[in-house]
Design an enzyme around this catalytic site. Structure first.
Site, PDB file in Angstrom:
ATOM      1  N   LYS A  68      29.404  31.022  41.905  1.00 11.95           N
ATOM      2  CA  LYS A  68      29.920  31.998  40.943  1.00 11.95           C
ATOM      3  C   LYS A  68      29.078  31.856  39.683  1.00 11.95           C
ATOM      4  O   LYS A  68      28.857  30.756  39.187  1.00 11.95           O
ATOM      5  CB  LYS A  68      31.399  31.751  40.637  1.00 11.95           C
ATOM      6  CG  LYS A  68      31.956  32.762  39.642  1.00 11.95           C
ATOM      7  CD  LYS A  68      33.463  32.707  39.515  1.00 11.95           C
ATOM      8  CE  LYS A  68      33.927  31.413  38.914  1.00 11.95           C
ATOM      9  NZ  LYS A  68      35.357  31.438  38.556  1.00 11.95           N
ATOM     10  N   ARG A 111      42.574  34.601  41.436  1.00 12.58           N
ATOM     11  CA  ARG A 111      42.696  33.188  41.850  1.00 12.58           C
ATOM     12  C   ARG A 111      43.493  32.401  40.824  1.00 12.58           C
ATOM     13  O   ARG A 111      44.366  31.616  41.178  1.00 12.58           O
ATOM     14  CB  ARG A 111      41.308  32.587  42.030  1.00 12.58           C
ATOM     15  CG  ARG A 111      41.333  31.245  42.728  1.00 12.58           C
ATOM     16  CD  ARG A 111      41.040  30.013  41.911  1.00 12.58           C
ATOM     17  NE  ARG A 111      40.288  30.184  40.707  1.00 12.58           N
ATOM     18  CZ  ARG A 111      40.599  29.543  39.578  1.00 12.58           C
ATOM     19  NH1 ARG A 111      41.612  28.732  39.526  1.00 12.58           N
ATOM     20  NH2 ARG A 111      39.873  29.713  38.499  1.00 12.58           N
TER      21      ARG A 111
END
Length: 116
Positions: A68, A111
């Site tokens: 990420k 998330r």
């Protein structure tokens, strides 16, 4: 995959997201992940801005590795631009080949919400 596509999937998949986040945390507890330290790219001429690289591996079938890449540029808010943005690149663990590039700011938010 664009932010619009990601948002549509998140909105229609909340129960599955919750399950996957739970399963991933349990996999981490079992030792089925590799989650090294984050890497920070800082800029002398922009001391409040940074880009963070967060690599990880989730073992299993199929195994997935990825990174990420998330930027935080607080001065963007004065330009009417979001402060943070992110991209997620996923690789097949068997071959190393990338199979997805996704807008990840909304994925991170989903998330975070699911883990809470």
């Amino acid at each position: 995959m664009s932010g619009t596509n990601v948002r549509d999937i998140i909105q229609t998949s909340r129960a599955e997201i919750f399950d996957r986040v739970r399963d991933t945390y349990l996999a981490h507890h079992r030792g089925d992940t590799i989650n090294p330290d984050s890497y920070f790219l800082r800029f002398p001429e922009k001391p409040n801005a940074r880009i963070i690289a967060l690599p990880a591996l989730l073992r299993g079938t199929p195994g997935v590795a990825g990174i990420k890449w998330i930027s935080s540029f607080p001065d963007n808010v004065t330009r009417n631009v979001p402060r943070a943005s992110a991209a997620l690149l996923l690789n097949d663990f068997e071959t190393g080949y990338p199979f997805a590039c996704l807008e990840a700011a909304q994925i991170s938010a989903a998330r975070t919400a699911a883990s809470a």
